[in-house]
Design a protein around this motif. Sequence first.
Motif, PDB file in Angstrom:
ATOM      1  N   VAL A  72       2.126   4.973  11.166  1.00 31.56           N
ATOM      2  CA  VAL A  72       2.897   3.906  10.504  1.00 31.56           C
ATOM      3  C   VAL A  72       3.349   2.888  11.538  1.00 31.56           C
ATOM      4  CG1 VAL A  72       4.871   3.347   9.046  1.00 31.56           C
ATOM      5  CG2 VAL A  72       3.772   5.546   8.792  1.00 31.56           C
ATOM      6  N   GLU A  73       3.783   3.372  12.677  1.00 28.78           N
ATOM      7  CA  GLU A  73       4.243   2.458  13.731  1.00 28.78           C
ATOM      8  C   GLU A  73       3.151   1.438  14.080  1.00 28.78           C
ATOM      9  OE1 GLU A  73       4.506   4.068  17.638  1.00 28.78           O
ATOM     10  OE2 GLU A  73       5.199   2.163  18.477  1.00 28.78           O
ATOM     11  N   SER A  74       1.927   1.933  14.301  1.00 26.13           N
ATOM     12  CA  SER A  74       0.871   0.995  14.713  1.00 26.13           C
ATOM     13  C   SER A  74       0.514   0.061  13.548  1.00 26.13           C
ATOM     14  CB  SER A  74      -0.343   1.748  15.249  1.00 26.13           C
ATOM     15  OG  SER A  74      -1.064   2.305  14.196  1.00 26.13           O
ATOM     16  N   GLN A  75       0.605   0.555  12.312  1.00 26.60           N
ATOM     17  CA  GLN A  75       0.345  -0.324  11.157  1.00 26.60           C
ATOM     18  C   GLN A  75       1.410  -1.424  11.077  1.00 26.60           C
ATOM     19  OE1 GLN A  75       0.094   2.449   7.827  1.00 26.60           O
ATOM     20  NE2 GLN A  75      -2.067   2.917   8.243  1.00 26.60           N
ATOM     21  N   ILE A  76       2.638  -1.063  11.360  1.00 26.15           N
ATOM     22  CA  ILE A  76       3.716  -2.060  11.331  1.00 26.15           C
ATOM     23  C   ILE A  76       3.477  -3.127  12.400  1.00 26.15           C
ATOM     24  CG2 ILE A  76       6.189  -2.446  11.770  1.00 26.15           C
ATOM     25  CD1 ILE A  76       6.692   0.343  10.524  1.00 26.15           C
ATOM     26  N   ARG A  77       3.143  -2.660  13.606  1.00 24.01           N
ATOM     27  CA  ARG A  77       2.933  -3.616  14.703  1.00 24.01           C
ATOM     28  C   ARG A  77       1.765  -4.553  14.390  1.00 24.01           C
ATOM     29  NH1 ARG A  77       6.112  -2.462  19.098  1.00 24.01           N
ATOM     30  NH2 ARG A  77       6.947  -0.334  19.185  1.00 24.01           N
ATOM     31  N   GLU A  78       0.732  -4.032  13.738  1.00 26.28           N
ATOM     32  CA  GLU A  78      -0.425  -4.886  13.439  1.00 26.28           C
ATOM     33  C   GLU A  78      -0.171  -5.832  12.269  1.00 26.28           C
ATOM     34  OE1 GLU A  78      -4.126  -2.828  12.722  1.00 26.28           O
ATOM     35  OE2 GLU A  78      -5.214  -4.705  12.331  1.00 26.28           O
ATOM     36  N   PHE A  79       0.451  -5.305  11.192  1.00 25.95           N
ATOM     37  CA  PHE A  79       0.500  -6.101   9.951  1.00 25.95           C
ATOM     38  C   PHE A  79       1.880  -6.711   9.635  1.00 25.95           C
ATOM     39  CE2 PHE A  79      -3.149  -3.233   9.368  1.00 25.95           C
ATOM     40  CZ  PHE A  79      -4.133  -4.160   9.068  1.00 25.95           C
ATOM     41  N   CYS A  80       2.900  -6.358  10.395  1.00 28.63           N
ATOM     42  CA  CYS A  80       4.247  -6.923  10.196  1.00 28.63           C
ATOM     43  C   CYS A  80       4.653  -7.019   8.727  1.00 28.63           C
ATOM     44  CB  CYS A  80       4.356  -8.311  10.833  1.00 28.63           C
ATOM     45  SG  CYS A  80       3.954  -8.304  12.564  1.00 28.63           S
ATOM     46  N   PRO A  81       4.654  -5.915   7.996  1.00 21.56           N
ATOM     47  CA  PRO A  81       5.048  -5.981   6.582  1.00 21.56           C
ATOM     48  C   PRO A  81       6.533  -6.309   6.444  1.00 21.56           C
ATOM     49  CG  PRO A  81       4.798  -3.702   7.278  1.00 21.56           C
ATOM     50  CD  PRO A  81       4.374  -4.546   8.441  1.00 21.56           C
ATOM     51  N   ILE A 115       0.842  -1.193   0.000  1.00 22.04           N
ATOM     52  CA  ILE A 115       0.000   0.000   0.000  1.00 22.04           C
ATOM     53  C   ILE A 115       0.877   1.243   0.000  1.00 22.04           C
ATOM     54  CG2 ILE A 115      -1.802   1.294   1.222  1.00 22.04           C
ATOM     55  CD1 ILE A 115      -2.813  -1.343   2.352  1.00 22.04           C
ATOM     56  N   LEU A 116       0.812   1.973  -1.115  1.00 22.09           N
ATOM     57  CA  LEU A 116       1.552   3.232  -1.202  1.00 22.09           C
ATOM     58  C   LEU A 116       0.600   4.340  -0.759  1.00 22.09           C
ATOM     59  CD1 LEU A 116       3.135   2.722  -4.763  1.00 22.09           C
ATOM     60  CD2 LEU A 116       3.871   1.787  -2.549  1.00 22.09           C
ATOM     61  N   GLY A 117       0.915   4.941   0.367  1.00 18.80           N
ATOM     62  CA  GLY A 117       0.003   5.939   0.938  1.00 18.80           C
ATOM     63  C   GLY A 117      -0.814   5.318   2.052  1.00 18.80           C
ATOM     64  N   SER A 118      -0.160   4.542   2.923  1.00 19.71           N
ATOM     65  CA  SER A 118      -0.918   3.744   3.899  1.00 19.71           C
ATOM     66  C   SER A 118      -1.531   4.572   5.021  1.00 19.71           C
ATOM     67  CB  SER A 118      -0.017   2.652   4.494  1.00 19.71           C
ATOM     68  OG  SER A 118       0.966   3.226   5.340  1.00 19.71           O
ATOM     69  N   THR A 119      -1.043   5.815   5.219  1.00 19.89           N
ATOM     70  CA  THR A 119      -1.603   6.622   6.307  1.00 19.89           C
ATOM     71  C   THR A 119      -2.624   7.644   5.801  1.00 19.89           C
ATOM     72  OG1 THR A 119       0.258   8.151   6.131  1.00 19.89           O
ATOM     73  CG2 THR A 119       0.458   6.389   7.753  1.00 19.89           C
ATOM     74  N   ASP A 159      11.623  -1.633  20.337  1.00 16.31           N
ATOM     75  CA  ASP A 159      11.264  -2.917  20.960  1.00 16.31           C
ATOM     76  C   ASP A 159      10.597  -3.880  19.973  1.00 16.31           C
ATOM     77  OD1 ASP A 159       9.010  -1.305  20.602  1.00 16.31           O
ATOM     78  OD2 ASP A 159       7.902  -2.448  22.116  1.00 16.31           O
ATOM     79  N   TYR A 160      10.480  -3.492  18.699  1.00 15.20           N
ATOM     80  CA  TYR A 160       9.763  -4.320  17.720  1.00 15.20           C
ATOM     81  C   TYR A 160      10.716  -5.340  17.115  1.00 15.20           C
ATOM     82  CZ  TYR A 160       7.486  -5.321  13.182  1.00 15.20           C
ATOM     83  OH  TYR A 160       6.943  -5.920  12.071  1.00 15.20           O
ATOM     84  N   SER A 161      10.309  -6.608  17.140  1.00 13.52           N
ATOM     85  CA  SER A 161      11.225  -7.659  16.672  1.00 13.52           C
ATOM     86  C   SER A 161      10.740  -8.290  15.376  1.00 13.52           C
ATOM     87  CB  SER A 161      11.368  -8.712  17.763  1.00 13.52           C
ATOM     88  OG  SER A 161      10.079  -9.247  18.041  1.00 13.52           O
ATOM     89  N   GLY A 162       9.762  -7.648  14.707  1.00 17.22           N
ATOM     90  CA  GLY A 162       9.222  -8.212  13.453  1.00 17.22           C
ATOM     91  C   GLY A 162      10.229  -8.127  12.311  1.00 17.22           C
ATOM     92  N   PRO A 163       9.789  -8.593  11.127  1.00 15.78           N
ATOM     93  CA  PRO A 163      10.702  -8.753   9.993  1.00 15.78           C
ATOM     94  C   PRO A 163      10.852  -7.482   9.152  1.00 15.78           C
ATOM     95  CG  PRO A 163       8.521  -9.548   9.408  1.00 15.78           C
ATOM     96  CD  PRO A 163       8.412  -9.022  10.807  1.00 15.78           C
ATOM     97  N   THR A 164      10.237  -6.403   9.568  1.00 13.10           N
ATOM     98  CA  THR A 164      10.104  -5.229   8.702  1.00 13.10           C
ATOM     99  C   THR A 164      11.411  -4.461   8.484  1.00 13.10           C
ATOM    100  OG1 THR A 164       7.911  -5.021   9.684  1.00 13.10           O
ATOM    101  CG2 THR A 164       8.699  -3.160   8.347  1.00 13.10           C
ATOM    102  N   ALA A 188       2.658  -6.885   2.249  1.00  9.72           N
ATOM    103  CA  ALA A 188       4.062  -7.036   1.871  1.00  9.72           C
ATOM    104  C   ALA A 188       4.828  -5.745   2.148  1.00  9.72           C
ATOM    105  CB  ALA A 188       4.156  -7.394   0.393  1.00  9.72           C
ATOM    106  N   ALA A 189       4.192  -4.616   1.854  1.00 10.61           N
ATOM    107  CA  ALA A 189       4.887  -3.342   2.032  1.00 10.61           C
ATOM    108  C   ALA A 189       3.908  -2.214   2.305  1.00 10.61           C
ATOM    109  CB  ALA A 189       5.702  -3.017   0.777  1.00 10.61           C
ATOM    110  N   LEU A 190       4.398  -1.201   3.011  1.00  9.71           N
ATOM    111  CA  LEU A 190       3.631   0.023   3.249  1.00  9.71           C
ATOM    112  C   LEU A 190       4.547   1.200   2.922  1.00  9.71           C
ATOM    113  CD1 LEU A 190       2.090  -0.778   6.779  1.00  9.71           C
ATOM    114  CD2 LEU A 190       0.915  -0.925   4.562  1.00  9.71           C
ATOM    115  N   ALA A 191       3.997   2.204   2.256  1.00  9.02           N
ATOM    116  CA  ALA A 191       4.753   3.446   2.087  1.00  9.02           C
ATOM    117  C   ALA A 191       3.889   4.585   2.596  1.00  9.02           C
ATOM    118  CB  ALA A 191       5.109   3.660   0.619  1.00  9.02           C
TER     119      ALA A 191
END
Lengths: 388, 388
Positions: B42-51, B6-10, B71-76, B31-34
């Motif tokens: 963006v932070e909360s989107q990353i934590r929820e969707f782990c792109p 998603i380009l323009g995720s916010t 503190d985020y250990s996801g793959p992003t 897969a990706a957020l821009a």
Amino acid sequence: MKGISILGSTGSIGIQALDVVRCNGGEFRIAALAAGSNVSLVESQIREFCPDLVSVSNEKAFVELRGLLRDYSGPTKIFCGAEGLEAASKADFADIVVGALPGSVGLRPAFWTLAAKKDLALATKEVLVLAGKSFMDAVQASKITLTPVDSEQSAIFQCLEGNRRHVVKRILLTASGGPFLRKSIEEMALVTRDETLRHPRWKMGPKVTVDSATLMNKGLEVIETRWLFGVEADNIEVVIHPESLVHSMVEFGDGSILAQIGATDMKIPISYALGFPNRMCSGTKPIDFSSISPFTFERPDTNKFPLLKAAYDALNENETVSPVILNAADEVAVDMFLNGRIPFHQISTICLDAMNSISCKNLNSLDDIELFHDEVSEIVRSKWIGRN
Amino acid sequence: MKGISILGSTGSIGIQALDVVRCNGGEFRIAALAAGSNVSLVESQIREFCPDLVSVSNEKAFVELRGLLRDYSGPTKIFCGAEGLEAASKADFADIVVGALPGSVGLRPAFWTLAAKKDLALATKEVLVLAGKSFMDAVQASKITLTPVDSEQSAIFQCLEGNRRHVVKRILLTASGGPFLRKSIEEMALVTRDETLRHPRWKMGPKVTVDSATLMNKGLEVIETRWLFGVEADNIEVVIHPESLVHSMVEFGDGSILAQIGATDMKIPISYALGFPNRMCSGTKPIDFSSISPFTFERPDTNKFPLLKAAYDALNENETVSPVILNAADEVAVDMFLNGRIPFHQISTICLDAMNSISCKNLNSLDDIELFHDEVSEIVRSKWIGRN
């Protein structure tokens, strides 16, 4: 060039189908025409379209027509009765048959057409009301293309094109509401035959015009829709739309609704049914959205129009049999009303009584259906004609 | 499972696209957020969707986001700037990219997505306004599936499904008319920024909300429609429909019109674009036709809304270049209006002046288009900022 046979060529649909043929010169040739007893109109249709074959309802009309055509040297063979109707339904040079005979008389020809593997543009809703399940099974088996000739069914068909793989959440079947939409139940008790025949939007034959005033027509369309599109009654919603510009709608699982909109002119669904999968000239004027009246929508009042509810009840009770009872009773009741034997409000009384008092039977064949239809008609006629 | 970038995720579309993803649990993975610089969102989107990949607009946002995600250990993996945007447009695990960046910044990523042979759900109308011809050529060449994310274009797309072989007579692009539909030209001279940002039907970003008030948005959609569906401007008719329930219509050669109707909710076109060729959950409420307000239609007043006419003029003058001038001038003018530098009515003055005074140039590449866009912006800015 597509060969066409028109069953019911002198009725409202047949006449307009010939208009569409005229408007698309060179696209079609008339293979056959079948008509009732309006012999002078059949004569002029024969002289204009030179069909291979024509059938009229009976011996008397046959003799009369032969007399009128003494000087005609075209190729047309003339027939009459059931034999003629069967010949027209199966005419050699017809690629598509327009099934526009009024009422239950149109039932068997629709099956003949399927048997002859001709495409069918179907206007006679009784085919689906009386024999929906076996007819749709036969359509599937014959692999012909069935297109509906009815503004509502054509609208649904058009909305489903390109969407056949999607789940249909609701079919929103629109209804003008007929001439008595704004009358109270008390006022409706007093309406005359002439008022009933003055439909605000559509010019149609007398039976369907009366059915539009009682909303029985919409009820029959609910049954038609159930079979034609394989949708359960619960997913068919009738919406009153007095302007008759939105001809019906389909709602999909995502909440998106497709609607078909057009002039109040049967030539659009007729041309669509004849041209499918192409679209061709319908000869109708485009809609001017800068001067169009607002589109309004409302819920039908089933207290005022109990026959609409009766159609749902018929589907819920016994979907292959109860509609036969309702339809036969309505045919008799409307005929009695048109002949001045009963007041308007008694049409629904008669139909509801038939639904309540006549038992369902197993109907295993077309013969069974026709016999049961005649039996119900006879029961209703003898019960109510005696009383009035 | 479909991978989405998603380009323009916010932004408004991006947020709602994520709602649709939530509503169809298991169908999609991000897969990706821009995004721009709304780092906490963006932070909360990353934590929820782990792109796999996230890009923000610049170094400052990048540093800030890294801080928030200690503190985020996801793959992003986190990127920024043009490089990050390109990575998100081409993300390995994305099957479909949602192009929802605001304005001309969305142009190049749309081409990157085509180059990477990803399907594209396109919300950024500037892609078609600035580079319609070359973009549609590239879509054809890349054989990807392009679906529009815009209620009107999605409506047209849905009406054309199953009808692509038919001649389109008219596209009837509906417009709510915006907040000033009932104001006189004199009253419109006095409207404030706040009034302008209060759209009666749709909740959108500030630029498109102002464009809706001037009808420039509808003008840009006319240009978008011209390219997206290959229809000449003469066959695109804007119809004011204040209720915003009919999202657009297509009229075919037979006079039949298909319309798409639905709640005023972008989640319907978003879910359609993401799910195509399937339809899936959009999370919207069904329309209740028994309580719906009448649908009204009227002609737009181009004296009051000259920017709508300007869009047609741009297509008629030089369809690949004049729209760039109009769009760039409008971007500058709306920005000046939002910053309180000019009154509302001057937006159209500035745009029309740019159309009249700036000459077209041959634009042979994306670079040419971007340079010309910047050049026009600069001319307009220096001409008008000096004056106010």
